[in-house]
Structures are given as C-alpha cells and as structure tokens.
Design a protein around this motif. Structure first.
Motif: not given
Length: 389
Positions: A320-334
């Motif tokens: 139900x979501x994820x980390x965000x930053x230099x990549x579209x998806x990053x750790x952690x996974x929600x």
C-alpha cells in the motif's frame, strides 16, 4: 511553470555527511569498504548524475573506504563529468573493453583489503542490482582470494530512506509540479479523446510546468473502472461512464514524485464513487498513522482496515505504498511484513488500492514526508469526491 525552485545539485557538505554516516555504520559493522555498482548508490555518494546509465554497455564502480572520500572507477567517457563532483580520485579506462572492463583497476584498488583479509560490503538484498557481468565479478573474486564479502544492503538503504532537508526540498518541488499538472487535466482531456493522446497531453503539460522528464506515466480507463494500472495506453477513445486513472513519476534534478489521480468521464456509477470514497478515507487513515512511534506495518494496517469495508481481502497490488526519492520506488514497502519504525525525513507514497465489480481495480496515491509532528503532504491532496470531467 512554477517559480523559485531549489538549487540544483548539492553542496559538498551533503555528500561528506552521507559518506561520514556510512563510514560510522561501516565501523560498527566491521566493514573495511563498500563497493557500489548501481546508479542510485553511485549518485547518492558522489553526485554523479547522468542519463548515460541507460546504456548497458559500460559498468561503473564507486568504492567507499573506511575513511576519506569515495573513489570512482569508471569508463573514461564519464571522467569529465565525475571531475565536476566532489570526488578527487578518479580511475578510468577506455570502455567498452570486454576483456578488461575496469577489472584490473578494481583489482589494484581492492588488493590491500584482500591482503589483510578485509571485509568488503556489497548490496545483495531486495531491490538491488549489479551493473557488471557475472563473469567479471567471478574473475575479480578469483583474483582476490583473501577478500571477505558482507551484505551492506541494510546499511545503504537505511541511509537513503531518511532524506536530508535538501533532498526533501527537491521532492517537494517535483510534487508541486505533479500537482499543478494534475490540476490541468480537466482542460487537457475530454470525452472522445484516445487514451494514448490523453497520456501525451499530460506528459507535455508536465514538462511545461517545469519537470525535467516524465519517464513514468501509466494508468488505465474503462467503463466503471480499469482492470490494470501498468499497460501502455492504446487508441481506445474515452467514453461516457469511463473511470480514468493517470499515475505519474515526473522527475526534477534526479528526484521523483509518484502519485495518481482518478477521474470520471461524463458521469460515474455508485460503485465507482464508493470505491473512490473508501480509498480517500483509507488515505486519511494513513495520514493519521504516518508518524514517528508507529511502524510501517501500523501504517499498512491503518489503511487496510478502511479498505476492508469494501474489499475484505484487500487489494492485489501487494503493498500500500513505498519509499520515494532518487528512484520512483525505494525501500521501504508499506506492507504487513515491514516492521521497521517510521522516522522523520522518510518520504513515502500512500497507495491504497482495492478490487470491485467484475475484475475492476482502483488505486489512490499521495506523497508525504514524515516529520516530528506526523505526516506532511508533498502532493496536493486529491478531491474528497470522484472528479467528473
């Protein structure tokens, strides 16, 4: 176009702080060095930012020693750009060179560690990848028999999960660009427009608002809802009663936004409206739960409880979501399996989803940053009722 963006790039102190934090963790974990082989990690510690990574021909390496600045081992084509970063020690070769694509340079660099049976950290865990041939890696290890390898995935991902104020400023800016682009959708899209043209119009609007790129734009449309969220758009025209979803990953200075919006074309049936309402309230529950002291799992469960009103088994997206930053998806996974704590500086997507009707799904997504006081929205909050175009 939005005005007053943050400064591009980072001050040298940003990279020095990242490196020093990594070296403190390396000392605690008994690591004598880190070898990084993928774009986000190389960029995180060096500032080396280029689209040339899209070419798979050449490998790129960055070594973080126990003390001092990182050392770059890269193809000569990237040396001039690397010299613009804070990195001083740049060792290059004329690439591609299939018989020796930087391997002898790595051997020379790592030989002192191998001779004293030092421990080298590499990323081997979830969401990691190596940009070098397996045969070259095996040849390197064979030439350094004394080297002791250790997994440094948690060390590096743990650092990247908590953003600095300078990183958050960039993320806030690209989220504002994404929000401004979504605000223009009612002007851009109309009944009868082919879905592929709607995608093209949205991408152009995002660039006009100030995004550097929109490398990620997915979604779907169909009567009463959509059946998947990753297919490329086709020529089918938007029709009365369709639900349209657009999900954008726009970037600015190497940082991404990632959120979606749902729209009804002409009208919406009661089931679609209810699905939207459930997901909007699930996001509200996530916003309330996204605070220090709670875990990622707590955040997942808060959203899942609301989703269960309409979809007792939840959605089938897997998280139900994820980390965000230099990549579209990053750790952690929600997700239910993630029990790590929420920390100030984490930038996350809240992405509840559910299934309904005859194989239809709906996804809602917002971008937030965790602060000492709780969640702060980076994306402009979606309307509480399903918008109709």
């Amino acid at each position: 176009m939005l005005h007053n963006p943050p400064e591009r790039g980072f001050a040298e102190a940003e990279f020095a702080a990242r490196t020093q934090k990594a070296q403190a963790l390396m000392l605690a974990q008994g690591l004598d060095g880190l070898l990084l082989l993928s774009e986000p990690e190389v960029r995180y510690f060096s500032g080396f930012h280029t689209l040339f990574w899209q070419s798979p021909t050449r490998p790129w390496f960055l070594f973080v020693p126990a003390t001092g600045k990182p050392i770059a081992v890269i193809p000569e084509i990237g040396a001039a750009l690397m010299r613009q970063t804070w990195i001083d020690d740049i060792r290059s070769w004329n690439a591609p060179a299939p018989q020796d694509d930087g391997i002898s340079l790595l051997q020379d660099l790592l030989a002192p560690l191998a001779q004293r049976r030092g421990r080298l950290g590499v990323l081997t865990g979830h969401e990691t990848a190596w940009r070098m041939p397996l045969a070259d890696w095996q040849r390197l290890l064979t030439s350094l028999p004394g080297l002791d390898l250790a997994d440094a995935t948690g060390l590096v991902q743990g650092l990247r999960m908590v953003k600095s104020e300078a990183e958050i400023a960039k993320l806030s800016h690209i989220c504002a660009i994404g929000s401004a682009t979504f605000a223009k959708v009612p002007e851009l899209i109309a009944q009868g427009m082919p879905l592929e043209e709607a995608f093209r119009a949205f991408r152009c609007a995002g660039l006009a608002q100030g995004a550097d790129d929109l490398p990620y734009l997915v979604g779907g449309a169909g009567p009463g809802g959509y059946v998947d969220v990753i297919s490329p758009p086709g020529p089918r025209r938007l029709q009365e009663g369709d639900i349209l979803m657009l999900d954008t990953g726009a970037s600015w200075d190497g940082y991404f936004c990632d959120f979606d919006r749902n729209f009804a074309i002409g009208s919406a049936d009661d089931v679609a409206r209810r699905a939207y309402d459930v997901l909007w309230r699930a996001t509200e529950a996530g916003l309330a739960a996204a605070r220090p002291g709670n875990s990622i799992c707590d955040l997942f469960q808060a959203m899942q409880r609301v989703i269960a009103e309409m979809a007792p088994q939840g959605g089938d997206i897997g998280r139900l979501g994820h980390g965000l930053g230099m990549q579209l998806t990053e750790q952690p996974s929600i997700a239910a399996f993630e029990h790590s704590p929420l920390k100030p500086g984490m930038v996350l997507t809240l992405e509840p989803s559910l299934g309904y009707g005859d194989g239809l799904i709906m996804v809602h997504e917002e971008n937030i940053v965790i602060t000492d006081q709780g969640a702060r929205l980076l994306s402009q909050r979606a309307a509480p009722e399903l918008p109709v175009i």
